[in-house]
Motif scaffolding. Structure first.
Motif, PDB file in Angstrom:
ATOM      1  N   PRO A  78      36.845  46.445  31.529  1.00  0.00           N
ATOM      2  CA  PRO A  78      37.028  45.833  30.209  1.00  0.00           C
ATOM      3  C   PRO A  78      35.862  46.168  29.295  1.00  0.00           C
ATOM      4  O   PRO A  78      34.724  46.280  29.741  1.00  0.00           O
ATOM      5  CB  PRO A  78      37.090  44.331  30.522  1.00  0.00           C
ATOM      6  N   ARG A 136      32.376  39.417  34.998  1.00  0.00           N
ATOM      7  CA  ARG A 136      33.388  40.127  35.772  1.00  0.00           C
ATOM      8  C   ARG A 136      32.734  41.254  36.571  1.00  0.00           C
ATOM      9  O   ARG A 136      31.706  41.810  36.165  1.00  0.00           O
ATOM     10  CB  ARG A 136      34.466  40.727  34.872  1.00  0.00           C
ATOM     11  N   HIS A 161      35.932  37.640  39.021  1.00  0.00           N
ATOM     12  CA  HIS A 161      35.773  36.958  37.734  1.00  0.00           C
ATOM     13  C   HIS A 161      35.221  35.564  37.987  1.00  0.00           C
ATOM     14  O   HIS A 161      35.801  34.789  38.758  1.00  0.00           O
ATOM     15  CB  HIS A 161      37.122  36.861  37.018  1.00  0.00           C
ATOM     16  N   ALA A 217      42.195  42.377  32.797  1.00  0.00           N
ATOM     17  CA  ALA A 217      41.336  41.293  32.320  1.00  0.00           C
ATOM     18  C   ALA A 217      42.171  40.092  31.886  1.00  0.00           C
ATOM     19  O   ALA A 217      41.809  38.939  32.147  1.00  0.00           O
ATOM     20  CB  ALA A 217      40.460  41.779  31.172  1.00  0.00           C
TER      21      ALA A 217
END
Length: 554
Positions: free
Chosen positions: A182, A303, A393, A442
């Motif tokens: 991401p 993350r 995460h 994500a």
């Protein structure tokens, strides 16, 4: 096949780096320009690691980009005048000072033995390449990217097996990882096991501070050269795994660790210790070790995106190994998502990675090396080896333990127990759809965290919308009205196909945001005479799954 011994790594000399950058820019030494020069056939062959068509096309060209591609990508020794013309500001002497080339005879056993047919190839005036310097192009949220990436000369250029300390260029795994990551604006990003530094370069586009670590000093030297050439500031640190960043936390950790499982005898690597890809551990224990410590380095909201291999000893549970590795992360409130993209049997795996190291079935070592792999896997009852993505995460409301007091800290704060145990998701998904995979994954991670605290009552009161890329596919026997099979098919993301019955298909088809989920289920039950309570019990878990996959959105 003999092993190519790489020369000393390149040096960062600011004046010469500036001149090189100017020459590469003036020469239009870009991916797009090389594609124009080569054409579709030669470019396709080169991507299949067949350089012959490309050498044929570029051999007599005096275009500066063609000369540089011959020298630094194909590993062709060229006459000094041709190189001087392509690098007018840097010159051959400047290129030699940077460690990019050397002057020498046609072949003295230390560099490329391939030469260009360009007239004037005086044996003492040939310029031999010492490393690969290739253009790289990509697009991200910040716009177009045009970089030059330094690495060791490839097997394609040297015609020799790779050295244990070889530094890879940008390959398929690097591109995959870049697509998975991401690009949310971040304060601190860690590229763990950075190699030549391509992931760190990408991170520099959206992070204020990028740290890149590697056990290989040679890799760090290439990364430093690449960063300087492209005007990018990186914090490069030497050390194994997370040791160089002890006590620090990051908003994003990206890693293509040396995960290749290699046979070992008496703690020695039977393959010859390919450091660039092998972690120096037996079996897949390097990832187990890494995932034990990594969660503590994730800041709230942070993350981690990784590639990895894992051994499969139970065909009924291909995720047994990563599940065991991730228990510490789950206890710490970190969500984990393991996506298996493919798997290979032990023989396929051995063949893949032997060839990756430049060993083929024509080499004397082939049979010995394949046998060592097979015996190593058999000793642990390994039936297959999985490959895929490992995504972590830490939700904003989950805190990791406070770093050690004697270590630097990027984000400090008192330790609090995680608000909940982390959620583990595992799936096998071989396909890929349209759209940006990083954004899709994500969003899935965010939905996992959100659904963990969303009650069924709250879900029923929510207004859901079917994603635009989802279509329904029905399979019918010719002449029959009722379908044998209904499938919900995703066009974007991971291109999943979800079996459905009439109840689920009708419910998803009515999710346009107008009614709440509870109202939609009630309407469907009224039309089909289904029991409302039984329908909710069936549909709520299915809808939660569709929310994670992105086939339905809140």
């Amino acid at each position: 096949m003999p092993t190519h011994t790489p020369p000393a790594p390149p040096r960062v000399l600011p004046t010469q780096i500036t001149a090189l950058r100017a020459d590469l820019t003036a020469a239009r030494f870009t991916s797009e320009r090389i594609e124009e020069l080569l054409g579709e056939v030669a470019l396709g062959a080169l991507r299949r690691e067949n350089p012959v068509p490309a050498r044929r096309i570029l051999a007599t060209s005096t275009d500066p980009a063609a000369v540089l591609a011959q020298l630094f990508t194909l590993g062709v020794a060229l006459p000094r005048p041709a190189v001087e013309a392509a690098l007018p500001q840097l010159g051959v002497e400047g290129a030699a000072q940077l460690g990019l080339v050397r002057l020498g005879p046609l072949s003295d056993g230390t560099g490329s033995t391939r030469t260009s047919p360009i007239p004037g190839a005086d044996g003492n005036q040939l310029v031999h390449p010492l490393l690969d310097l290739s253009p790289y192009s990509a697009t991200d949220d910040a716009g177009e990217i045009t970089w030059w990436i330094a690495s060791d000369l490839s097997e394609l250029a040297t015609g020799a097996a790779l050295h244990p300390e070889h530094v890879l260029g940008v390959g398929g795994a690097s591109l995959t990882l870049a697509r998975l990551t991401p690009r949310t604006p971040s304060t601190r990003v860690l590229d763990l096991g950075c190699g030549g530094g391509i992931q760190a370069l990408h991170a520099s586009r959206h992070a204020k501070h990028v740290t890149a670590t590697d056990l290989s000093e040679r890799a760090l030297a290439d990364a430093a050269f690449t960063a300087a050439l492209n005007g990018i500031d990186l914090d490069l640190r030497h050390g194994s795994l997370l040791e160089p960043v002890a006590g620090e936390r990051f908003d994003l950790i990206v890693s293509n660790p040396p995960f290749v499982i290699t046979p070992r005898t008496a703690d020695e690597d039977a393959s010859g210790a390919w450091t660039y890809r092998d972690g120096g551990r037996a079996g897949d224990t390097l990832l187990a070790e890494l995932l034990q410590d990594l969660p503590g380095h994730l800041a709230p909201g942070g993350r981690a995106v990784m590639l990895g291999n894992w051994e499969i000893t139970d065909v009924e549970d291909p995720f047994a190994h990563p599940t065991a590795w991730l228990q510490h992360a789950l206890a710490d409130g970190v969500d984990a998502w393991v996506v298996q993209r493919e798997s290979e049997d032990p023989a396929q795996y051995a063949e893949t990675w032997a060839r990756d190291g430049g060993i083929t079935d024509r080499d004397l070592r082939w049979a010995e090396l394949i046998t060592a792999w097979l015996e190593d896997f058999a000793a642990r009852n390994v039936t297959r080896i999985g490959f895929g993505y490992l995504l972590l995460h830490r939700p904003e409301d989950s805190q990791s333990p406070t770093p050690s007091a004697d270590q630097p800290t990027a984000r400090s704060g008192a330790h609090t127990a995680p608000a909940r145990r982390g959620v583990l998701r595992t799936e096998t998904v071989p396909g890929t759809g349209s759209g940006t995979l990083a954004t899709h994954l994500a969003a899935g991670q965010d939905m996992i965290a959100r659904l963990a605290t969303l009650s069924d009552e709250e879900l029923l009161a929510s207004r859901l919308i079917r994603a635009e890329d989802v279509v329904e596919r029905r399979h019918l026997t010719p002449g029959q009205f009722d379908p044998m099979l209904i499938e919900l098919v995703q066009g974007a993301g991971l291109a999943r196909t979800v079996p459905a019955d009439q109840l689920l298909a009708a419910t998803v088809g009515a999710l346009d945001g107008t009614l709440t989920l509870g109202q939609v289920i009630g309407a469907v039950c009224a039309l089909t005479d289904a029991d409302a309570d039984a329908a909710q019990a069936q549909l709520l878990p299915q809808i939660r799954e569709l929310l994670i996959t992105g086939m339905v959105t809140l």
